[in-house]
Design an enzyme around this catalytic site. Structure first.
Site, short mmCIF file in Angstrom:
data_model
loop_
_atom_site.label_atom_id
_atom_site.label_comp_id
_atom_site.label_asym_id
_atom_site.label_seq_id
_atom_site.Cartn_x
_atom_site.Cartn_y
_atom_site.Cartn_z
N GLU A 189 23.31 61.92 140.63
CA GLU A 189 21.84 61.79 140.70
C GLU A 189 21.34 61.64 142.14
O GLU A 189 21.12 60.53 142.61
CB GLU A 189 21.36 60.59 139.86
CG GLU A 189 19.84 60.49 139.84
CD GLU A 189 19.31 59.25 139.11
OE1 GLU A 189 18.10 59.21 138.84
OE2 GLU A 189 20.10 58.33 138.82
N LYS A 201 21.57 64.85 137.43
CA LYS A 201 20.26 64.29 137.08
C LYS A 201 19.37 64.46 138.30
O LYS A 201 19.62 63.88 139.36
CB LYS A 201 20.39 62.81 136.69
CG LYS A 201 19.06 62.15 136.33
CD LYS A 201 19.25 60.81 135.65
CE LYS A 201 17.90 60.15 135.41
NZ LYS A 201 17.99 58.95 134.56
#
Length: 293
Positions: free
Chosen positions: A175, A212
């Site tokens: 992420e 993500k």
């Protein structure tokens, strides 16, 4: 628990990932939005108790089903908590059919080169070895501006941690968030896109990851990332957008599904009756699910 079943659900499930991983730093803010003020608890222990009650209420809600929610990200402390006499990760998978993930990062370093790298993660191998029923992990960095060196450093660090996670038999969610308020957001995303593809190209067969990512300024920017053979799924973070904004942007990105935190819990309050709470949460879940599929 069948890793193969969980993998199939994460690769092809028609739904989204619920981010229920508020940690020490983000818990007071999340509780404040939920109608629990700092004056309502007297210690970290009580604070974490309140956020666990909120998480359990979400997980037990009628609309929090495997048909709409394919995965859920948990804070490390949550692994030791229980719902209806079962550990939370076990309850999610065995009872609800929802794939559990574990947030493993320990927060962010101060900004340098326009980015915030992850702090060191001590004892990671030990943490991963104890994460029963957990399919994968999530680790977050933040990019504030289009600084090529900073972004390259963030992505390299993310992939280095990802390799440790893969070695433990789990699937990492990488992420590298781009700040939605960055004045150079689109440029930063172009650099990030290139760095991600470069690092994906260095993974060996079987070294599979998820990503993500902030909803991009250019729609479908990450389609080729989603199609990469080493990528199980690309999910989107809401990043401070409202539920409606986040869902509108997500609907423009055909190969991303949601992994929302704040947008999932928007409008929820401790003071609501169960019927009111379930109606508000159900509305959010349905919006996010529609945008994801």
């Amino acid at each position: 628990m069948s890793k193969a079943e969980q993998r199939e659900k994460m690769s092809n499930g028609a739904g989204f990932i619920a981010a229920l991983d508020q940690s020490g730093g983000s818990t007071p803010k999340a509780l404040g939005l939920y109608g629990v003020q700092p004056s309502d608890y007297n210690s970290d222990e009580e604070m974490f108790g309140e956020i666990q009650k909120m998480r359990a209420r979400i997980i037990l809600a009628d609309d929090f089903t495997q048909e709409k929610v394919v995965g859920a990200i948990l804070f490390e402390r949550t692994l030791g908590e229980e719902i209806q006499g079962r550990k939370v990760a076990d309850f999610l998978w065995s009872v609800k059919g929802i794939v559990p993930f574990l947030k493993i990062d320990k927060g962010l370093e101060d900004t340098a080169n326009g980015v915030q790298m992850m702090k060191p993660i001590p004892g990671l191998a030990d943490t991963l070895s104890k994460a029963d029923n957990v399919f994968g992990t999530k680790e977050r960095s933040v990019i504030h501006e289009a600084n090529a060196q900073g972004i390259a450093d963030v992505v390299k660090q993310q992939f280095d941690v990802a390799r440790e996670v893969i070695a433990s038999g789990m699937v990492p969610i990488i992420e590298p968030e781009v700040n939605i308020n960055s004045e150079t957001k689109a440029e930063a995303e172009d650099i990030l896109h290139s760095e991600i593809l470069k690092n994906l190209g260095e993974l060996a067969e079987g070294q599979d990851v998820m990503l993500k990512l902030t909803l991009p300024t250019k729609a479908n920017l990450y389609d080729d990332v989603a199609d990469h053979p080493r990528v199980l799924r690309v999910v989107a973070l809401s990043g401070g957008y409202s539920t409606d904004q986040a869902c509108d942007l997500l609907a423009q990105n055909g190969k991303m599904i949601a992994s929302f935190s704040r947008a999932l819990t928007e409008g929820l309050s401790k003071q609501q009756s169960d019927a009111e709470f379930n109606a508000a949460l159900g509305g959010n879940i349905n919006k996010i699910h529609r945008a994801s599929v």
